[in-house]
Design an enzyme around this catalytic site. Structure first.
Site, PDB file in Angstrom:
ATOM      1  CG  ASP A 174      -2.188   0.864   0.924  1.00 53.05           C
ATOM      2  OD1 ASP A 174      -2.154   1.675  -0.020  1.00 53.05           O
ATOM      3  OD2 ASP A 174      -3.191   0.747   1.658  1.00 53.05           O
TER       4      ASP A 174
HETATM    5  C1  BGC Z   1      -5.029   3.247   0.277  1.00 49.57           C
HETATM    6  C2  BGC Z   1      -5.193   2.258  -0.845  1.00 49.57           C
HETATM    7  C3  BGC Z   1      -5.028   2.924  -2.176  1.00 49.57           C
HETATM    8  C4  BGC Z   1      -3.681   3.624  -2.206  1.00 49.57           C
HETATM    9  C5  BGC Z   1      -3.364   4.269  -3.538  1.00 49.57           C
HETATM   10  C6  BGC Z   1      -3.799   4.121   0.115  1.00 49.57           C
HETATM   11  O1  BGC Z   1      -3.818   5.150   1.033  1.00 49.57           O
HETATM   12  O2  BGC Z   1      -4.990   2.563   1.500  1.00 49.57           O
HETATM   13  O3  BGC Z   1      -6.447   1.637  -0.737  1.00 49.57           O
HETATM   14  O4  BGC Z   1      -5.151   1.995  -3.218  1.00 49.57           O
HETATM   15  O5  BGC Z   1      -3.668   4.611  -1.187  1.00 49.57           O
HETATM   16  O6  BGC Z   1      -4.105   5.375  -3.810  1.00 49.57           O
END
Ligand code: BGC
Length: 749
Positions: free
Chosen positions: A275
């Site tokens: 993530d």
């Molecule tokens: C989130 C993810 C997301 C990623 C990219 C993160 O803060 O937890 O779900 O896909 O950002 O935008």
């Protein structure tokens, strides 16, 4: 022992070698292999952490980038893709990612809302539409579905998933993956899906986002892991790790999770991405410096590092110091390259970049019609005092509330690709659907009167707008309007971004300003219908006692106003059912339907009894159970029967029930089947969802509905984590929600 070792070696080698990828790997330098493991964002998307990538262009040219996100539109993506294809040494194309969580430009309901439709065909169609629009704009990889089981509505991201139940969550996960990926990842209207957040992200302590998770393996396997596994079994191309730790090791560096379970036990052969900076965040978790956590993550089975550049900046050194092997780096690189190959990017890096497509495929009339339908199907009728709803289209209506005419709050959380300006407000929807009604509007209250709270919510734009007028003046205007009308529709609840990422709440009630408004409207004596908007189950015990209708509409998306009007005026009879339990109070959380009995069950009467498993100050039962939802019509269940009373281990069993529509409207009903394993080697839940069917019944019609349980539906993970069914008695319950009363028993030999 030897057998086990051979088996796991076989599993590790199961990944099919693609000759084109192998040939490419032969040509790649170590730096180029590491480059494929790097995912950057130039800052065009939503920055959810402090880092936004720098010098992206130079890095692409140097072969230091495997993928990008936050870049969209055929022209812009082409610029990036050309840098990779024409200006890097080996010309390897980029994955282009995005968070298409509930629709690309044609935003449909938040996932918690969509899951409330219990309609897997619609869920799949929604994902197909999202894929068609996103790929038209150059996206080939989607950071969705989020399948984290959530039993704590304090957690804001409950909005992004399918609720509390592993069975329903698994069906939603499969349907979504099918919708995004289709049968051919190289087709120009499909994209790679990415199931997230692996794992257990929804179980953070105290409902606080990013918080620690500590859970037994029994609970993981039986309750929390099934939807991720269902996505893997459906062929999901990638997996995103979660921010939390699992058994003391952050998911991003957790070898048990990413290799032993995901690859070896579940045979996942796609790639794993972190993530947003979750790799670097292992430093704050307390696992070492950037080099140490990067090596740990690679060794654990992470293939791609989102934004943090830990892999890019430290893996070479770790290789020199013997902390990782070249084979570790090559394997990760291979997995990323395989995904590019499967997407058809090697054959044609520009295949998703047809400049004519956006106009043809995005925000079409058909797509908006589907979004409207999805929204209407996601609404849940929680209460309908004296059949206030549906409204006739020729009435004098007072449309009141801070969300009644608030374009900024219609799309819901995590809709960065949508455009709030395109959203239909409820006021507009009412005028569209009931042009002959008299519709007068008053705001009546602010979403919240607290400027500090509003500031926290408004990070992505004005969601809570505090009016310049005094609250009492706004209230008076609304009450005067109500008094002069036949009926009041009050649109209240949560602003967008009161749920979602980093939007946990400790108080789940409707904010005080709006509570006052509701009470004042009731005091006028006029019939009141509440249209309740939120990204989570709320605590509404007081409002629920009032003589009102309550229609729960979540955050419905771009067609919000039209869809709400369709249901309020009876053009569509609501058919949604809750996919998360609604508590009476925050103290009951975590709350879900598949609880265990305990050794000291509370009395059926729910009257407090000392030395029983209950509370001094609240019943155990929720305000509204899982699976609950009313209709404008009434369904009667009768004559539940099983086709067998005893079955063997490999046999199926079918339950048939008669369902009759005995009310005044045509309507859809979700027939639900719950199972209780009466005696088994680990404590069983009182009942668990194991099947459902959504049916349409015309007024006066009756149908025989049959739901069949396959042998696997009787299985659970035992203390050894083997998936088994144990002989003995089972009880089946069938009905309209998780309190279903009709029941029959059978025996498993
Ligand atoms: C989130 C993810 C997301 C990623 C990219 C993160 O803060 O937890 O779900 O896909 O950002 O935008």
């Amino acid at each position: 022992m030897i057998a086990i070792t051979l088996l796991s070696m076989w599993a590790m080698n199961a990944q099919e070698r693609i000759p084109e990828v192998e040939a490419l790997l032969q040509k790649m330098t170590l730096e180029e292999k590491i480059g494929q493991l790097n995912l950057l964002t130039p800052g065009g998307g939503v920055a959810t952490g402090e880092v936004v990538s720098k010098n992206v262009e130079a890095k692409i040219k140097a072969g230091q980038v495997g993928g990008l996100f936050g870049v969209a539109g055929p022209d812009k993506v082409r610029v990036a893709q050309e840098l990779a294809v024409k200006e890097s040494r080996l010309g390897i194309p980029l994955l282009i990612g995005s968070d298409v969580i509930h629709g690309y430009k044609t935003t449909y309901p938040i996932p918690l809302g969509l899951s409330s439709s219990w309609d897997m065909e619609l869920v799949e169609q929604a994902a197909q539409m999202a894929a068609k629009e996103a790929t038209a704009d150059g996206i080939n990889w989607n950071f969705s579905p989020m399948v984290d089981i959530a039993r704590d509505p304090r957690w804001g991201r409950i909005a992004e998933g399918a609720g509390e139940d592993p069975y329903l969550g698994s069906r939603v996960a499969e349907a979504t993956v099918r919708g995004y990926q289709g049968n051919d990842l190289a087709a120009t209207h499909t994209m790679l899906a990415c199931v997230k957040h692996f794992a257990l992200y929804g179980a953070g302590e105290a409902g606080r986002d990013y918080h620690s998770v500590d859970m037994s393996k029994i609970k993981m396997f039986n309750q929390y892991l099934p939807p991720y596994k269902a996505a893997v079994d459906a062929g999901v191309a990638s997996v995103m790790t979660s921010f939390n730790d699992v058994d003391g090791i952050p998911a991003t560096g957790n070898k048990w999770l990413l290799t032993d379970l995901l690859r070896n036990r579940w045979d996942f052969d796609g790639f794993v991405v972190s993530d947003y900076t979750s790799l670097n965040e292992m430093i704050a978790h307390g696992l070492g410096d950037l080099q140490a956590v990067s090596a740990l993550a690679l060794k654990a089975g992470l293939d791609m590092d989102m934004v943090g550049e830990g892999f890019l900046t430290t893996l070479k050194k770790s290789l020199e110091e013997g902390k990782v092997t070249e084979e570790d780096i090559t394997s990760a690189s291979r997995r990323v390259l395989r995904a590019k190959y499967q997407s058809g990017l090697f054959e044609d890096p520009y295949r998703y970049l047809d400049g004519n497509r956006p106009e043809k495929d995005i925000l079409t009339k058909e797509n908006r019609a589907l979004a409207r339908k999805l929204a209407a199907h996601s609404f849940v009728l929680l209460k309908n005092h004296q059949n206030i709803l549906p409204l006739q289209k020729n009435k004098k209506i007072a449309l009141i509330g801070p969300l009644a005419d608030s374009r900024n709050n219609m799309l819901g959380t995590w809709a960065p690709t949508g455009d709030v300006k395109l959203a239909v407000t409820i006021r507009e929807g009412f005028n569209n659907v009931a042009p002959n009604a008299s519709i007068q509007y008053a705001k009546g209250a602010n979403i919240s009167d607290d400027p500090e709270f509003a500031k926290h919510v408004n990070v992505f734009g004005p969601r809570i707008e505090i009016d310049e007028r005094l609250p009492e003046d706004m209230l008076k205007e609304a009450v005067d309007l109500a008094k002069n009308s036949d009926v009041v529709v009050a649109v209240v609840g949560e602003a967008t971004e009161m749920s979602g990422e980093a939007a946990s709440r400790t108080d789940l009630s409707i904010p005080e300003s709006q509570k006052k408004l509701i009470k004042a409207l009731i005091e006028t004596g006029k019939p009141v219908a509440l249209v309740l908007m939120s990204g989570r189950p709320l605590t509404i015990p007081e409002e629920y006692e009032l003589p009102v209708a309550i229609l729960q509409v979540w955050h419905p998306g771009v067609e919000a106003g039209n869809a709400i009007a369709d249901v309020v005026f009876g053009d569509y009879n609501p058919s949604g059912k809750l996919t998360g339990t609604w508590p009476r109070n925050v103290g009951q959380i975590p709350i879900y339907h598949s609880v265990k009995n305990t050794g000291r069950p509370a009395p059926e009467s729910e009257k407090f009894q000392k030395f029983k498993s209950n509370y001094l100050d609240s019943p155990n039962s929720p305000l509204l159970p899982f699976g609950y939802g009313l209709s404008y019509t009434t369904f009667a269940y009768s004559n539940l029967r099983l086709n067998k009373t005893s079955i063997g281990q490999n046999e199926s069993i079918s339950a048939t029930v008669t369902v009759a529509n005995i009310g005044d409207y045509d309507g859809e009903e979700v027939v639900q089947l719950y199972l209780r394993d009466v005696v088994r080697s680990i404590t069983p839940p009182k009942r668990e969802l194991k099947g459902f069917q959504k049916i349409l019944l015309k007024k006066g019609e009756r149908k025989e509905v049959t739901i069949t349980l396959a042998p696997d539906d009787l299985k659970f993970y035992n203390s050894q984590l083997d998936f088994v069914a144990e002989p003995g008695e089972f009880e089946i319950f069938v009905g309209t929600d998780s309190n279903a009363q009709l029941s029959r028993t059978f025996n498993l030999k």
